[in-house]
Design a protein around this motif. Structure first.
Motif, mmCIF file in Angstrom:
data_model
loop_
_atom_site.group_PDB
_atom_site.id
_atom_site.type_symbol
_atom_site.label_atom_id
_atom_site.label_comp_id
_atom_site.label_asym_id
_atom_site.label_seq_id
_atom_site.Cartn_x
_atom_site.Cartn_y
_atom_site.Cartn_z
ATOM 1 N N PRO A 34 0.776 -1.251 0.000
ATOM 2 C CA PRO A 34 0.000 0.000 0.000
ATOM 3 C C PRO A 34 0.803 1.295 0.000
ATOM 4 O O PRO A 34 0.365 2.287 -0.568
ATOM 5 C CB PRO A 34 -0.836 -0.102 1.283
ATOM 6 N N HIS A 35 1.988 1.317 0.607
ATOM 7 C CA HIS A 35 2.749 2.565 0.713
ATOM 8 C C HIS A 35 3.638 2.844 -0.501
ATOM 9 O O HIS A 35 4.303 3.872 -0.551
ATOM 10 C CB HIS A 35 3.596 2.560 1.988
ATOM 11 N N MET A 36 3.631 1.944 -1.498
ATOM 12 C CA MET A 36 4.535 2.096 -2.634
ATOM 13 C C MET A 36 3.806 2.409 -3.934
ATOM 14 O O MET A 36 2.695 1.938 -4.158
ATOM 15 C CB MET A 36 5.332 0.806 -2.857
ATOM 16 N N ARG A 37 4.465 3.161 -4.775
ATOM 17 C CA ARG A 37 4.046 3.328 -6.159
ATOM 18 C C ARG A 37 4.345 1.998 -6.867
ATOM 19 O O ARG A 37 5.414 1.425 -6.661
ATOM 20 C CB ARG A 37 4.832 4.464 -6.813
ATOM 21 N N HIS A 38 3.418 1.518 -7.699
ATOM 22 C CA HIS A 38 3.574 0.231 -8.382
ATOM 23 C C HIS A 38 3.684 0.428 -9.884
ATOM 24 O O HIS A 38 2.823 1.082 -10.495
ATOM 25 C CB HIS A 38 2.353 -0.655 -8.126
ATOM 26 N N LEU A 39 4.711 -0.179 -10.476
ATOM 27 C CA LEU A 39 4.868 -0.185 -11.927
ATOM 28 C C LEU A 39 4.961 -1.634 -12.377
ATOM 29 O O LEU A 39 5.859 -2.370 -11.933
ATOM 30 C CB LEU A 39 6.123 0.579 -12.341
ATOM 31 N N ILE A 40 4.040 -2.042 -13.252
ATOM 32 C CA ILE A 40 4.007 -3.398 -13.767
ATOM 33 C C ILE A 40 4.517 -3.339 -15.205
ATOM 34 O O ILE A 40 3.927 -2.681 -16.061
ATOM 35 C CB ILE A 40 2.569 -3.981 -13.741
ATOM 36 N N PHE A 41 5.626 -4.025 -15.461
ATOM 37 C CA PHE A 41 6.268 -3.999 -16.771
ATOM 38 C C PHE A 41 5.784 -5.190 -17.588
ATOM 39 O O PHE A 41 6.176 -6.330 -17.328
ATOM 40 C CB PHE A 41 7.788 -3.998 -16.614
ATOM 41 N N SER A 42 4.906 -4.891 -18.550
ATOM 42 C CA SER A 42 4.329 -5.952 -19.368
ATOM 43 C C SER A 42 3.623 -5.355 -20.572
ATOM 44 O O SER A 42 2.917 -4.357 -20.441
ATOM 45 C CB SER A 42 3.311 -6.755 -18.550
ATOM 46 N N GLU A 43 3.823 -5.979 -21.714
ATOM 47 C CA GLU A 43 3.082 -5.554 -22.903
ATOM 48 C C GLU A 43 1.627 -5.984 -22.825
ATOM 49 O O GLU A 43 0.767 -5.377 -23.436
ATOM 50 C CB GLU A 43 3.735 -6.138 -24.158
ATOM 51 N N GLY A 44 1.340 -7.039 -22.061
ATOM 52 C CA GLY A 44 0.006 -7.613 -22.100
ATOM 53 C C GLY A 44 -0.789 -7.612 -20.814
ATOM 54 O O GLY A 44 -1.866 -8.210 -20.769
ATOM 55 N N VAL A 45 -0.324 -6.965 -19.758
ATOM 56 C CA VAL A 45 -1.088 -6.984 -18.509
ATOM 57 C C VAL A 45 -2.435 -6.282 -18.721
ATOM 58 O O VAL A 45 -2.514 -5.253 -19.391
ATOM 59 C CB VAL A 45 -0.297 -6.344 -17.340
ATOM 60 N N GLN A 46 -3.476 -6.873 -18.173
ATOM 61 C CA GLN A 46 -4.825 -6.307 -18.250
ATOM 62 C C GLN A 46 -5.182 -5.714 -16.886
ATOM 63 O O GLN A 46 -5.228 -6.437 -15.893
ATOM 64 C CB GLN A 46 -5.836 -7.397 -18.640
ATOM 65 N N PRO A 105 -7.865 -2.847 -14.729
ATOM 66 C CA PRO A 105 -9.096 -2.062 -14.825
ATOM 67 C C PRO A 105 -8.786 -0.569 -14.978
ATOM 68 O O PRO A 105 -7.688 -0.118 -14.649
ATOM 69 C CB PRO A 105 -9.801 -2.348 -13.497
ATOM 70 N N ALA A 106 -9.769 0.171 -15.458
ATOM 71 C CA ALA A 106 -9.593 1.613 -15.689
ATOM 72 C C ALA A 106 -9.243 2.358 -14.403
ATOM 73 O O ALA A 106 -8.532 3.359 -14.445
ATOM 74 C CB ALA A 106 -10.856 2.197 -16.316
ATOM 75 N N ASP A 107 -9.719 1.889 -13.262
ATOM 76 C CA ASP A 107 -9.464 2.566 -11.983
ATOM 77 C C ASP A 107 -8.285 1.946 -11.213
ATOM 78 O O ASP A 107 -8.195 2.065 -9.992
ATOM 79 C CB ASP A 107 -10.720 2.551 -11.119
ATOM 80 N N ALA A 108 -7.374 1.318 -11.920
ATOM 81 C CA ALA A 108 -6.238 0.633 -11.283
ATOM 82 C C ALA A 108 -5.404 1.594 -10.448
ATOM 83 O O ALA A 108 -5.183 2.746 -10.825
ATOM 84 C CB ALA A 108 -5.369 -0.029 -12.343
ATOM 85 N N GLU A 109 -4.931 1.081 -9.318
ATOM 86 C CA GLU A 109 -4.022 1.827 -8.449
ATOM 87 C C GLU A 109 -2.572 1.663 -8.898
ATOM 88 O O GLU A 109 -1.693 2.346 -8.382
ATOM 89 C CB GLU A 109 -4.125 1.315 -7.005
ATOM 90 N N VAL A 110 -2.336 0.738 -9.818
ATOM 91 C CA VAL A 110 -0.992 0.456 -10.312
ATOM 92 C C VAL A 110 -0.865 0.963 -11.742
ATOM 93 O O VAL A 110 -1.861 1.154 -12.432
ATOM 94 C CB VAL A 110 -0.674 -1.057 -10.235
ATOM 95 N N GLU A 111 0.381 1.174 -12.175
ATOM 96 C CA GLU A 111 0.642 1.670 -13.523
ATOM 97 C C GLU A 111 1.249 0.555 -14.366
ATOM 98 O O GLU A 111 2.078 -0.211 -13.879
ATOM 99 C CB GLU A 111 1.645 2.827 -13.479
ATOM 100 N N ALA A 112 0.853 0.483 -15.611
ATOM 101 C CA ALA A 112 1.449 -0.468 -16.545
ATOM 102 C C ALA A 112 2.466 0.258 -17.415
ATOM 103 O O ALA A 112 2.214 1.368 -17.891
ATOM 104 C CB ALA A 112 0.371 -1.099 -17.419
ATOM 105 N N VAL A 113 3.611 -0.361 -17.590
ATOM 106 C CA VAL A 113 4.621 0.123 -18.535
ATOM 107 C C VAL A 113 4.668 -0.933 -19.630
ATOM 108 O O VAL A 113 5.005 -2.085 -19.365
ATOM 109 C CB VAL A 113 6.002 0.291 -17.865
ATOM 110 N N ARG A 114 4.302 -0.558 -20.847
ATOM 111 C CA ARG A 114 4.076 -1.540 -21.911
ATOM 112 C C ARG A 114 5.190 -1.615 -22.955
ATOM 113 O O ARG A 114 5.179 -2.505 -23.785
ATOM 114 C CB ARG A 114 2.744 -1.263 -22.576
ATOM 115 N N ALA A 115 6.138 -0.704 -22.911
ATOM 116 C CA ALA A 115 7.215 -0.702 -23.916
ATOM 117 C C ALA A 115 8.427 0.026 -23.358
ATOM 118 O O ALA A 115 8.341 0.728 -22.349
ATOM 119 C CB ALA A 115 6.736 -0.029 -25.193
ATOM 120 N N ASP A 116 9.547 -0.130 -24.041
ATOM 121 C CA ASP A 116 10.787 0.565 -23.681
ATOM 122 C C ASP A 116 11.128 0.411 -22.197
ATOM 123 O O ASP A 116 11.418 1.380 -21.498
ATOM 124 C CB ASP A 116 10.699 2.052 -24.044
#
Length: 176
Positions: free
Chosen positions: A69-81, A83-94
């Protein structure tokens, strides 16, 4: 500059999970867990691959929720699905470009949670600064490797080593 710290449980033969992602091979209680929880409090950002993030679904983590809960989350994946209200961020390239920029941002240490493929990419790109291993007194034989797809030597400098009463050995290394 912020540091990327790979803080992970590992078997004596180098696996972060056993066959089929089995993590029951690792001791989940003991003095080493208290030390790990103290370290978790020092990280302000967590990075991980899709498989590591989605692994937590089987333990009740809803898609898009933060595992820490206390951390910023970055999920590195081209294909992670997510929801629109996600608390985590997806990084899809580079991925490596994004990590290099992340290290230059203001903030504290960055927790590399896993997994083996993502850690392998970051290791070969020389983006991991510190390796913190919780070495369990077990041999797996098969499973998810600590670093996947690493074909060149990476030198380590041991900073500290502690044998816990639980039998887990904590080892910290700088990557050179």
């Amino acid at each position: 500059m912020r540091r990327i710290i790979y803080d992970v449980a590992v078997s004596r033969d180098g696996f972060i999970a056993g066959s089929n992602g089995d993590v029951s091979i690792f001791p989940h209680t003991g003095d080493h867990v208290d030390a790990y929880n103290e370290r978790l409090a020092t990280y302000d950002t967590v990075i991980m691959g899709r498989h590591t993030y989605e692994f937590a679904y089987q333990y009740g983590l809803p898609a898009g929720a933060k595992a820490y809960p206390h951390m910023r989350h970055l999920i590195f994946s081209e294909g992670v699905q997510l929801p629109a209200d996600a608390e985590v961020e997806a990084v899809r390239a580079d991925f490596t470009t994004h990590i290099s920029a992340l290290k230059k941002e203001q903030g504290g240490d960055i927790y590399l949670c896993g997994g083996g493929m993502f850690a392998g990419l970051l290791a070969t790109s020389k983006l991991i600064d510190v390796l913190r291993l919780k070495v369990a007194p077990v041999l797996c034989g098969v499973g998810t490797p600590l670093f996947a797809n690493v074909s060149e030597r990476i030198d380590l400098k041991c900073i500290s080593s502690t044998l816990h009463e639980s039998g887990v050995e904590y080892c910290e290394f700088n990557l050179q």
